[in-house]
Motif scaffolding. Structure first.
Motif, PDB file in Angstrom:
ATOM      1  N   SER A 186       0.842  -1.187   0.000  1.00  0.00           N
ATOM      2  CA  SER A 186       0.000   0.000   0.000  1.00  0.00           C
ATOM      3  C   SER A 186       0.881   1.242   0.000  1.00  0.00           C
ATOM      4  CB  SER A 186      -0.915   0.025   1.225  1.00  0.00           C
ATOM      5  OG  SER A 186      -1.629   1.244   1.293  1.00  0.00           O
ATOM      6  N   ALA A 187       0.667   2.109  -0.980  1.00  0.00           N
ATOM      7  CA  ALA A 187       1.417   3.367  -1.054  1.00  0.00           C
ATOM      8  C   ALA A 187       0.817   4.379  -0.084  1.00  0.00           C
ATOM      9  CB  ALA A 187       1.376   3.919  -2.480  1.00  0.00           C
ATOM     10  N   THR A 188       1.640   4.934   0.793  1.00  0.00           N
ATOM     11  CA  THR A 188       1.140   5.873   1.790  1.00  0.00           C
ATOM     12  C   THR A 188       2.111   7.048   1.942  1.00  0.00           C
ATOM     13  OG1 THR A 188       0.377   6.082   4.083  1.00  0.00           O
ATOM     14  CG2 THR A 188       2.267   4.648   3.695  1.00  0.00           C
ATOM     15  N   LYS A 189       1.720   8.004   2.703  1.00  0.00           N
ATOM     16  CA  LYS A 189       2.591   9.119   3.110  1.00  0.00           C
ATOM     17  C   LYS A 189       2.057   9.648   4.426  1.00  0.00           C
ATOM     18  CE  LYS A 189       6.187  11.716   2.316  1.00  0.00           C
ATOM     19  NZ  LYS A 189       7.532  11.133   2.530  1.00  0.00           N
ATOM     20  N   SER A 190       1.788   8.709   5.334  1.00  0.00           N
ATOM     21  CA  SER A 190       1.110   9.057   6.586  1.00  0.00           C
ATOM     22  C   SER A 190       2.007   9.816   7.550  1.00  0.00           C
ATOM     23  CB  SER A 190       0.567   7.794   7.261  1.00  0.00           C
ATOM     24  OG  SER A 190       1.570   6.800   7.341  1.00  0.00           O
ATOM     25  N   ASN A 191       3.306   9.861   7.278  1.00  0.00           N
ATOM     26  CA  ASN A 191       4.171  10.665   8.138  1.00  0.00           C
ATOM     27  C   ASN A 191       3.948  12.159   7.919  1.00  0.00           C
ATOM     28  OD1 ASN A 191       5.243  10.530   5.547  1.00  0.00           O
ATOM     29  ND2 ASN A 191       7.380  10.550   6.227  1.00  0.00           N
ATOM     30  N   ALA A 192       3.489  12.536   6.722  1.00  0.00           N
ATOM     31  CA  ALA A 192       3.254  13.951   6.410  1.00  0.00           C
ATOM     32  C   ALA A 192       1.773  14.283   6.300  1.00  0.00           C
ATOM     33  CB  ALA A 192       3.961  14.320   5.106  1.00  0.00           C
ATOM     34  N   LEU A 193       0.994  13.389   5.723  1.00  0.00           N
ATOM     35  CA  LEU A 193      -0.452  13.617   5.553  1.00  0.00           C
ATOM     36  C   LEU A 193      -1.160  12.968   6.733  1.00  0.00           C
ATOM     37  CD1 LEU A 193      -0.639  12.922   1.714  1.00  0.00           C
ATOM     38  CD2 LEU A 193      -0.442  15.127   2.879  1.00  0.00           C
ATOM     39  N   VAL A 198      -3.203   8.668   7.268  1.00  0.00           N
ATOM     40  CA  VAL A 198      -3.364   7.901   8.513  1.00  0.00           C
ATOM     41  C   VAL A 198      -4.669   7.114   8.454  1.00  0.00           C
ATOM     42  CG1 VAL A 198      -3.796   8.102  11.003  1.00  0.00           C
ATOM     43  CG2 VAL A 198      -1.927   9.403   9.937  1.00  0.00           C
ATOM     44  N   PHE A 199      -5.704   7.752   7.918  1.00  0.00           N
ATOM     45  CA  PHE A 199      -6.987   7.073   7.722  1.00  0.00           C
ATOM     46  C   PHE A 199      -6.830   5.910   6.734  1.00  0.00           C
ATOM     47  CE2 PHE A 199     -10.860   6.855   5.026  1.00  0.00           C
ATOM     48  CZ  PHE A 199     -11.763   6.390   5.962  1.00  0.00           C
ATOM     49  N   HIS A 220       5.970   4.119   2.280  1.00  0.00           N
ATOM     50  CA  HIS A 220       5.861   5.510   1.870  1.00  0.00           C
ATOM     51  C   HIS A 220       6.091   5.627   0.378  1.00  0.00           C
ATOM     52  CE1 HIS A 220       6.750   6.979   6.226  1.00  0.00           C
ATOM     53  NE2 HIS A 220       5.468   6.774   6.016  1.00  0.00           N
ATOM     54  N   VAL A 221       5.298   6.465  -0.260  1.00  0.00           N
ATOM     55  CA  VAL A 221       5.279   6.496  -1.715  1.00  0.00           C
ATOM     56  C   VAL A 221       6.629   6.885  -2.305  1.00  0.00           C
ATOM     57  CG1 VAL A 221       4.417   8.884  -1.817  1.00  0.00           C
ATOM     58  CG2 VAL A 221       3.959   7.309  -3.707  1.00  0.00           C
ATOM     59  N   ASP A 222       7.383   7.739  -1.628  1.00  0.00           N
ATOM     60  CA  ASP A 222       8.697   8.107  -2.153  1.00  0.00           C
ATOM     61  C   ASP A 222       9.663   6.926  -2.114  1.00  0.00           C
ATOM     62  OD1 ASP A 222       8.401   8.341   0.581  1.00  0.00           O
ATOM     63  OD2 ASP A 222       9.494  10.224   0.768  1.00  0.00           O
ATOM     64  N   ALA A 223       9.605   6.163  -1.030  1.00  0.00           N
ATOM     65  CA  ALA A 223      10.431   4.961  -0.941  1.00  0.00           C
ATOM     66  C   ALA A 223       9.974   3.916  -1.961  1.00  0.00           C
ATOM     67  CB  ALA A 223      10.379   4.388   0.465  1.00  0.00           C
TER      68      ALA A 223
END
Length: 357
Positions: A186-193, A198-199, A220-223
């Motif tokens: 799952s692509a996420t960026k919950s550290n910033a968004l 997070v949801f 994380h999507v960048d990684a």
């Protein structure tokens, strides 16, 4: 005999060139496999149509489309018509009104095609499932105090539980059906968004409990973008929000050797509304009509459409013939290092289909 109604929107630029070849391939598959027929509705909706009428499609355009099983779209976009006009005037209304909430993009290196990575066809073979109707492309927001130093633009992302859960669940089901690795990232960026992602992560973790046989992880999507390049052989299925999925799949197209071969499907899984199938290379007006556009993306898209319509034998035949042509390497367009024309590639695929049968 099954009879399928397909709305054909060639659109702009090379969309016309490649969709013509795709239709010929579908008709050849129909003749060779039997058991189904196709009724086409040809629609001239495009940027040219917009310049004549002020609309990308007529007011009753969605009503015209809704009685079809599928929509076969070439490309939209032309100089003089801003991209947000063409996108919000045709593609996004279709995706949203017909609840085509799954955007499916196979990232697969075809045999005979050189990837810019030092990888082979056995290394690049995964699928990205992109949420397609909400998220960052919800169209919520506005601009205030225009033309003043205080001008402010607000773009609001919308993530609903039903929208988030259904795309994640679809991705888990796909990972299970594909067999093999049975893994989902799952692509996420919950550290910033700290709200939307997070949801998203919480829903992903909840749904994962229903699929203990699928290895699930958040990244994380960048990684993940770096992972696409460095370790694509370890990827099976990726699920992403609208924006993240859009960017990652274009990266995937580059990994495939040319954006000209990339297919996509905008799917309403329940088949309550028509689903839309489109190659993703854009309209490329600078080469339109010159006979050098690559039709592989449109042909691969046609294979995906046939499979969605339940014509799996025809879909497999089209894909096998297409990959046999790329593997032989005799008929490749300039973007793949060849000298063949659009029509020659299409004819080569059709001839290969006949040989395979």
């Amino acid at each position: 005999m099954n009879k399928h109604r397909i709305a054909v929107i060639p659109g702009d630029g090379i969309g016309v060139d490649v969709i013509n070849e795709g239709i010929k391939v579908i008709d050849t598959a129909k003749e060779l496999t039997g058991g189904f027929d196709v009724e086409y509705t040809h629609l001239p909706w495009s940027c040219e149509y917009y310049l004549k009428t002020g609309r990308m499609m007529p007011e009753d355009g969605l009503d015209i489309l809704k009685d079809h099983e599928a929509i076969y779209l070439g490309a939209v976009g032309f100089p003089g018509v801003p991209d947000h006009i063409s996108l919000w005037g045709l593609l996004l209304p279709i995706r949203k009104e017909f609840d085509e909430y799954i955007n499916l993009r196979p990232i697969k290196l075809l045999k005979g095609i050189q990837s810019p990575l030092r990888k082979g066809p056995e290394d690049i073979d995964f699928v990205v499932v992109r949420e397609n109707v909400e998220g960052e492309y919800s169209g919520a927001g506005g601009i205030v105090h225009q033309g003043t130093p205080s001008e402010t633009a607000i773009q609001t992302s919308i993530f609903t539980r039903v929208g988030t859960e259904r795309v994640i669940r679809y991705a888990f089901e796909l990972a299970r059906k594909r067999g093999g690795k049975k893994s989902l990232i799952s692509a996420t960026k919950s550290n910033a968004l700290n709200y939307s992602m997070v949801f998203w992560d919480r829903v992903f973790n909840e749904v994962a409990k229903d699929y203990p046989d699928v290895t699930a992880r958040l990244m994380h999507v960048d990684a993940l973008a770096g992972y696409f390049i460095l370790k694509p052989e370890q990827i099976d299925v990726v699920v992403a929000s609208n924006l993240f999925g859009d960017i990652l799949t274009d990266l995937g197209s580059a990994m495939q050797g040319s954006i000209g071969i990339a297919p996509s499907a905008n799917i309403n899984p329940e088949k309550k509304y028509p689903s839309m199938f489109e190659p993703v290379h854009g309209s490329a007006p600078d080469i339109a009509g010159k006979g050098i556009a690559n039709p592989i993306g449109a042909i691969w898209t046609a294979s995906m459409m046939l499979d969605f319509l339940g014509e799996s034998d025809a879909a497999r035949l089209v894909f096998k013939a297409m990959e046999a042509v790329t593997e032989e390497g005799t008929y490749l367009t300039a973007d793949l290092g060849g000298k063949a024309t659009t029509q020659q590639v299409g004819e080569a695929v059709r001839n290969k289909m006949r040989q395979l049968v």
